[in-house]
Each structure stands twice: as structure tokens, then as C-alpha cells.
Design a protein around this motif. Structure first.
Motif, PDB file in Angstrom:
ATOM      1  N   ARG A  51       0.818  -1.535  -0.012  1.00  0.00           N
ATOM      2  CA  ARG A  51      -0.023  -0.242  -0.103  1.00  0.00           C
ATOM      3  C   ARG A  51       0.697   1.146  -0.190  1.00  0.00           C
ATOM      4  O   ARG A  51       0.670   1.722  -0.665  1.00  0.00           O
ATOM      5  N   GLN A  52       1.895   0.791   0.441  1.00  0.00           N
ATOM      6  CA  GLN A  52       3.261   2.568   0.807  1.00  0.00           C
ATOM      7  C   GLN A  52       3.468   2.754  -0.698  1.00  0.00           C
ATOM      8  O   GLN A  52       4.020   3.666  -0.936  1.00  0.00           O
ATOM      9  N   ILE A  53       3.696   1.710  -1.289  1.00  0.00           N
ATOM     10  CA  ILE A  53       3.891   1.739  -2.998  1.00  0.00           C
ATOM     11  C   ILE A  53       3.376   2.300  -3.881  1.00  0.00           C
ATOM     12  O   ILE A  53       3.645   3.283  -3.963  1.00  0.00           O
ATOM     13  N   VAL A  54       1.949   2.234  -3.667  1.00  0.00           N
ATOM     14  CA  VAL A  54       1.019   2.511  -5.053  1.00  0.00           C
ATOM     15  C   VAL A  54       0.000   3.742  -4.201  1.00  0.00           C
ATOM     16  O   VAL A  54      -0.604   4.741  -4.872  1.00  0.00           O
ATOM     17  N   THR A  55      -0.188   4.311  -2.582  1.00  0.00           N
ATOM     18  CA  THR A  55      -0.678   4.878  -2.064  1.00  0.00           C
ATOM     19  C   THR A  55       0.111   6.093  -2.151  1.00  0.00           C
ATOM     20  O   THR A  55       0.992   6.496  -1.880  1.00  0.00           O
ATOM     21  N   PRO A  56      -1.262   7.644  -3.204  1.00  0.00           N
ATOM     22  CA  PRO A  56       0.053   8.927  -2.414  1.00  0.00           C
ATOM     23  C   PRO A  56       0.164   9.656  -1.350  1.00  0.00           C
ATOM     24  O   PRO A  56      -0.653   9.547  -0.544  1.00  0.00           O
ATOM     25  N   ARG A  57       1.338  10.359  -1.017  1.00  0.00           N
ATOM     26  CA  ARG A  57       0.998  10.128   0.928  1.00  0.00           C
ATOM     27  C   ARG A  57       0.460  11.943   0.609  1.00  0.00           C
ATOM     28  O   ARG A  57       0.410  12.949  -0.065  1.00  0.00           O
ATOM     29  N   GLN A  58      -0.291  12.015   1.441  1.00  0.00           N
ATOM     30  CA  GLN A  58      -0.953  12.735   1.693  1.00  0.00           C
ATOM     31  C   GLN A  58       0.009  14.348   2.337  1.00  0.00           C
ATOM     32  O   GLN A  58      -0.340  14.057   3.845  1.00  0.00           O
ATOM     33  N   GLY A  59       0.491  15.181   1.900  1.00  0.00           N
ATOM     34  CA  GLY A  59       1.879  16.112   2.279  1.00  0.00           C
ATOM     35  C   GLY A  59       3.022  15.830   2.801  1.00  0.00           C
ATOM     36  O   GLY A  59       3.444  14.965   2.234  1.00  0.00           O
ATOM     37  N   GLY A 187       5.959  11.620  -6.172  1.00  0.00           N
ATOM     38  CA  GLY A 187       6.036  11.927  -5.260  1.00  0.00           C
ATOM     39  C   GLY A 187       6.526  13.364  -5.107  1.00  0.00           C
ATOM     40  O   GLY A 187       5.869  14.181  -4.216  1.00  0.00           O
ATOM     41  N   ALA A 188       6.472  13.961  -5.957  1.00  0.00           N
ATOM     42  CA  ALA A 188       7.397  15.592  -6.525  1.00  0.00           C
ATOM     43  C   ALA A 188       5.930  15.827  -7.430  1.00  0.00           C
ATOM     44  O   ALA A 188       5.477  15.462  -7.701  1.00  0.00           O
ATOM     45  N   ARG A 189       6.428  16.885  -7.417  1.00  0.00           N
ATOM     46  CA  ARG A 189       5.117  17.867  -8.398  1.00  0.00           C
ATOM     47  C   ARG A 189       6.041  18.330  -9.499  1.00  0.00           C
ATOM     48  O   ARG A 189       7.391  18.697  -9.109  1.00  0.00           O
ATOM     49  N   ARG A 190       5.436  19.292 -10.863  1.00  0.00           N
ATOM     50  CA  ARG A 190       6.273  19.784 -11.574  1.00  0.00           C
ATOM     51  C   ARG A 190       7.408  20.854 -11.474  1.00  0.00           C
ATOM     52  O   ARG A 190       8.413  20.986 -12.803  1.00  0.00           O
ATOM     53  N   THR A 191       7.347  21.578 -10.342  1.00  0.00           N
ATOM     54  CA  THR A 191       8.292  21.894 -10.169  1.00  0.00           C
ATOM     55  C   THR A 191       9.804  21.857 -10.228  1.00  0.00           C
ATOM     56  O   THR A 191      10.783  22.215 -10.521  1.00  0.00           O
ATOM     57  N   GLU A 192       9.740  19.965 -10.224  1.00  0.00           N
ATOM     58  CA  GLU A 192      10.889  19.227  -9.977  1.00  0.00           C
ATOM     59  C   GLU A 192      11.163  19.331 -11.398  1.00  0.00           C
ATOM     60  O   GLU A 192      12.860  19.040 -11.773  1.00  0.00           O
ATOM     61  N   THR A 193      10.882  19.603 -13.068  1.00  0.00           N
ATOM     62  CA  THR A 193      11.552  19.838 -14.090  1.00  0.00           C
ATOM     63  C   THR A 193      11.669  20.708 -14.414  1.00  0.00           C
ATOM     64  O   THR A 193      12.406  21.095 -15.387  1.00  0.00           O
ATOM     65  N   ILE A 194      11.449  21.945 -13.131  1.00  0.00           N
ATOM     66  CA  ILE A 194      11.609  23.626 -13.837  1.00  0.00           C
ATOM     67  C   ILE A 194      13.613  23.086 -14.534  1.00  0.00           C
ATOM     68  O   ILE A 194      14.769  23.453 -15.256  1.00  0.00           O
ATOM     69  N   ARG A 195      14.451  21.976 -13.703  1.00  0.00           N
ATOM     70  CA  ARG A 195      15.571  22.277 -14.361  1.00  0.00           C
ATOM     71  C   ARG A 195      16.260  21.693 -15.167  1.00  0.00           C
ATOM     72  O   ARG A 195      17.405  21.657 -15.791  1.00  0.00           O
ATOM     73  N   ARG A 213      -2.182  12.528 -12.627  1.00  0.00           N
ATOM     74  CA  ARG A 213      -2.823  11.686 -11.571  1.00  0.00           C
ATOM     75  C   ARG A 213      -2.233  11.800 -10.289  1.00  0.00           C
ATOM     76  O   ARG A 213      -0.853  10.899 -10.402  1.00  0.00           O
ATOM     77  N   ASN A 214      -2.437  12.219  -9.692  1.00  0.00           N
ATOM     78  CA  ASN A 214      -2.968  12.002  -8.167  1.00  0.00           C
ATOM     79  C   ASN A 214      -1.347  12.358  -7.730  1.00  0.00           C
ATOM     80  O   ASN A 214      -0.729  12.030  -6.444  1.00  0.00           O
ATOM     81  N   ASP A 215      -0.678  13.312  -8.748  1.00  0.00           N
ATOM     82  CA  ASP A 215       0.496  14.437  -7.754  1.00  0.00           C
ATOM     83  C   ASP A 215      -0.126  15.295  -6.727  1.00  0.00           C
ATOM     84  O   ASP A 215       0.511  16.401  -6.796  1.00  0.00           O
ATOM     85  N   GLY A 216      -1.275  15.895  -6.739  1.00  0.00           N
ATOM     86  CA  GLY A 216      -1.830  16.850  -5.983  1.00  0.00           C
ATOM     87  C   GLY A 216      -1.940  17.705  -6.520  1.00  0.00           C
ATOM     88  O   GLY A 216      -2.297  19.235  -5.960  1.00  0.00           O
ATOM     89  N   GLU A 217      -2.012  17.847  -7.832  1.00  0.00           N
ATOM     90  CA  GLU A 217      -2.419  18.831  -8.552  1.00  0.00           C
ATOM     91  C   GLU A 217      -3.256  19.207  -9.750  1.00  0.00           C
ATOM     92  O   GLU A 217      -4.484  19.362 -10.504  1.00  0.00           O
TER      93      GLU A 217
END
Length: 417
Positions: A51-59, A187-195, A213-217
Motif C-alpha cells: 500500500r505504501q508503494i501505490v498510495t500517494p502521500r498526503q502532505g 511524490g514530486a510536482r512539476r517544479t522538479e522539472t524546471i531544471r 494523476r494523483n500528484d496533488g495538482e
């Protein structure tokens, strides 16, 4: 990170010591009871792991204490606990105030191991009051938006299965019809890809930095679970469709960590794969079976428990326990075994010190298919943090490879914000 050692529940882990008990000393009845208890504990930990592998973390866990912020003659500096992240040279991000505050942290000014603290430059505070912050978390993200990195951005939306996913569009300087589609990791967001913007700009490409999907945005999937690439590729396909509808003729997929697995699945499964000219992958997951086995070892989970966790993810019988709408075929995402099926040029950048996605499978994939897979090893940097340690080498490597792969003339580097 998939699962940190501190997240492993104490009771099931302790119960797993039971197989070493000499049951014959207790008699058959006690032995049977102990065997049942061990099986229950093993199954419970396997379910938790799966479940930890497939469940997006909240916060995010604000697990980094901010000891002091100093306004020194050399500029703003910060004192942090010394750990395996904060003592590595380079430039990083620090989120605080629950993620509403963000600062860019630079060079190490002092580090004395016996004192257990490190003092670093604060290059820029983008939001929040860092002087009042007490806790936060370390990040590979350096700027919160492309504009902060010096790239004019447009906010756009991409039609995906359950709604609209926000994205940033950064146009090329000459209206190129090759676009870079940037896919962040788990567990990241599109900010990671600015680099990746500097290298893409130097290769003359317009960039689309997407959410999925499921990335919080982006909208959540119906089951609210990660597909490890086997479902998320649909959102990358939607991004390709957007690009083609807005002037692109073809695309290059950039993927970080699980974003690499997603990119590979897009090439493999999408009806639009003929428009994908190349892949640029940073610390990618090219073999989920190996990565999950690594995380079981990292968390001191017995091998048989880790294998059971993988079985739960891969088998229809495990769906009620994992919450997945459909099982995930992990073996189909083993690109080391499927190396000969790769038909698109691939660049892999991977750190030798990657603690979460081992570098071995990336090297193995390149060795098996050297004609199409180029592997560049970085000696330093944690998971997907090669750019943080050596941005010039990362950007030169990617821009130079793209020059060859796309047949383009490389542009000079732009100043980073």
C-alpha cells in the motif's frame, strides 16, 4: 522516496522474528499457533509495504529542524542539522511553513561533524518568513516557477481523463516544432522539472512541464493509486496531443525517477509514440522489481515479505488490499529484460550515490542496448540531484546529446535565476 525506514510499523516487524523460535520445544499445538501468528504478521507487513508503494502521500513530513537564520556580513545564512542531504555541496530548496514558504539554499559555509550542524548560504527567499520558521523539508527543487528561473511561462491546462491538469508552457526562442514534455517523479510536482528548461532551450525546444494523476495538482485517478507508469502514461499522451494541437510536430520526453518509467510506458503503449523522437531520463526506474526489492532491504523487510508485497500489487487477488483498480504488471516494466524492444534514442543520467533508485539497472540497460541507450554516470548527488551538484555538467550533457539526437545546433547556455 517510496518507503522510509521510520515508516515501517514496529509490531509486525518485531513479530517477524518468530520464525527463528525453536517451535519443537513448545509442542505441536504451540507451534501451529506461532506459525499462524507469523503468517499473519508477514501478511500484514506485506500489505502495508504494498500500500505504501501505490498510495500517494498526503502532505510532506517537516522532518528538518531549522536551528537558526543569521543575517551575516556575507548575506543571509542558515544553520541546519548535519545529515546526508544537508552536507552535500550544491544548490537545493527548503520548504517551510507547511510548504507555503520556500527558499533556495546554496554553498556550505561551515561544517564540523562533531558539532552535528552545517551552515549554508541562503541565496533567495521566494515566499514566507524564513527567520520565523522552525521546521521544513529539503528538496531538489531550486525555483518554485519557471519565471523564477528566468524563463517566461504560460499557465495552460491539458485535458485528461478526469478533468484538466495544470501545466507550464515555456516557448522556444525560434518557434521550434519539437517540444520537450517534462514528467516529474513519484511524490514530486512539476517544479522538479524546471531544471530541464535550460538544456531544452539550448536544443531549441518549447517545453511543457506537466502534472499527472494523483500528484496533488492534476485530477486524481478513480482509485487514487499510483500506477507506477502503467496508468500515468495516459496523461503524458494527453500532453503530446496538446503539443501536436498547438504547433508541435514531434516531442522529446524528459522523465525524472518514476517519470522515467512513465516516459518508457508512453513510448511502449501510446498510439502517438511515432511522434516521440527521444527520451532524456534522470535517475529513472527501469526495473520496478529491482527497485522494490531494494526498498525492502532498505527498510529491513525480509525478502519473502517484499516478494509478497510485489505479488499483491501484481495479482488481481491483491486489489482489495492495495486499493488498486487493476493489478500492475511489474515484469512488463523491466526494461533491462526488454532492452532489445527499445526503438527510441535514450539518454540516462544517473548518480552513483542514488539511494532510492539504484544505478545498476540503468547501467545494465545501456550495456544491453548501446546503440540506442546512452548512459552518463555522475559521481555525486542523491536521487535525481545530479543537477543540484553540478548544473553545468548536467545541462551540457543533456544539450550536447540532444544536439546529436535531434540534429540541432546547440545554443549558448542562458543565465539561471
Amino acid at each position: 522516496m517510496l518507503l522510509s525506514p521510520s515508516e515501517v510499523p514496529a509490531e509486525p516487524a518485531a513479530a517477524l522474528t518468530a520464525p527463528w523460535v525453536k517451535w519443537t520445544a513448545f509442542g505441536a499445538g504451540v507451534g501451529a499457533a506461532a506459525s499462524t501468528a507469523v503468517l499473519a504478521a508477514t501478511s500484514g507487513l506485506a500489505v502495508y509495504f504494498a500500500r505504501q508503494i501505490v498510495t500517494p502521500r498526503q502532505g510532506r513530513d517537516a522532518n528538518l529542524e531549522i536551528l537558526a537564520v543569521i543575517d551575516s556580513p556575507d548575506g543571509l545564512q542558515i544553520i541546519l542539522p548535519a545529515n546526508e542531504d544537508t552536507t552535500v555541496e550544491g544548490t537545493y530548496g527548503l520548504y517551510f511553513d507547511g510548504g507555503s514558504g520556500f527558499a533556495r539554499i546554496g554553498a556550505i559555509r561551515s561544517y564540523v561533524p562533531r558539532e552535528g550542524t552545517v551552515q549554508r548560504d541562503v541565496e533567495h527567499v521566494y515566499s514566507g518568513d524564513l527567520a520565523k520558521a522552525v521546521r521544513g523539508w529539503w528538496s531538489g527543487t531550486i525555483q518554485p516557477t519557471p519565471s523564477d528561473a528566468g524563463f517566461p511561462q504560460e499557465d495552460v491546462e491539458i485535458d485528461v481523463e478526469n478533468g484538466k491538469a495544470p501545466a507550464w508552457l515555456v516557448r522556444s526562442l525560434d518557434g521550434s516544432d519539437t517540444w520537450a514534455i517534462m514528467v516529474h517523479g513519484r511524490g514530486a510536482r512539476r517544479t522538479e522539472t524546471i531544471r530541464g528548461l535550460g538544456a531544452a532551450r539550448r536544443a531549441g525546444m518549447t517545453s511543457l512541464l506537466i502534472s499527472y494523476r494523483n500528484d496533488g495538482e492534476a485530477p486524481y485517478a478513480s482509485d487514487g493509486r499510483y500506477g507506477l507508469g502503467l496508468t500515468e502514461w495516459h496523461d503524458v499522451e494527453a500532453a503530446i496531443r496538446y503539443a501536436l494541437a498547438n504547433g508541435a510536430r514531434d516531442v522529446v520526453l524528459f522523465g525524472w525517477s518514476m517519470g522515467g518509467a512513465i516516459a518508457l510506458q508512453t513510448v511502449d503503449k501510446s498510439s502517438l509514440s511515432r511522434h516521440i523522437r527521444a527520451l532524456v531520463l534522470d535517475g529513472p526506474v527501469v526495473n520496478w522489481v529491482e527497485v522494490l526489492a531494494h526498498h525492502a532491504r532498505l527498510n529491513r523487510i525480509p525478502a519473502q515479505v517484499g516478494r509478497l508485497g510485489q505479488w499483491l500489487i501484481s495479482n488481481p487477488a491483491g486489489r482489495t488490499l492495495t486499493g488498486l483498480a487493476a493489478p500492475l504488471d511489474l515484469k512488463s516494466m523491466d526494461w533491462v529484460s526488454r532492452a532489445e524492444e527499445i526503438r527510441t534514442p535514450v539518454l540516462i543520467v544517473h548518480s552513483e550515490r542514488d539511494e532510492f533508485v539504484p544505478v545498476g539497472p540503468s547501467a545494465d540497460l545501456a550495456e544491453k542496448h548501446p546503440d540506442l541507450v546512452t548512459f552518463v554516470r555522475f559521481p555525486q548527488g542523491g536521487h535525481t540531484r545530479e543537477y543540484n551538484v553540478d548544473p553545468d555538467r548536467w545541462e551540457d550533457t543533456v544539450a550536447g546529446w540532444l544536439e546529436t539526437a535531434l540534429g540541432r545546433t546547440r545554443r549558448p547556455a542562458e543565465r539561471r535565476g
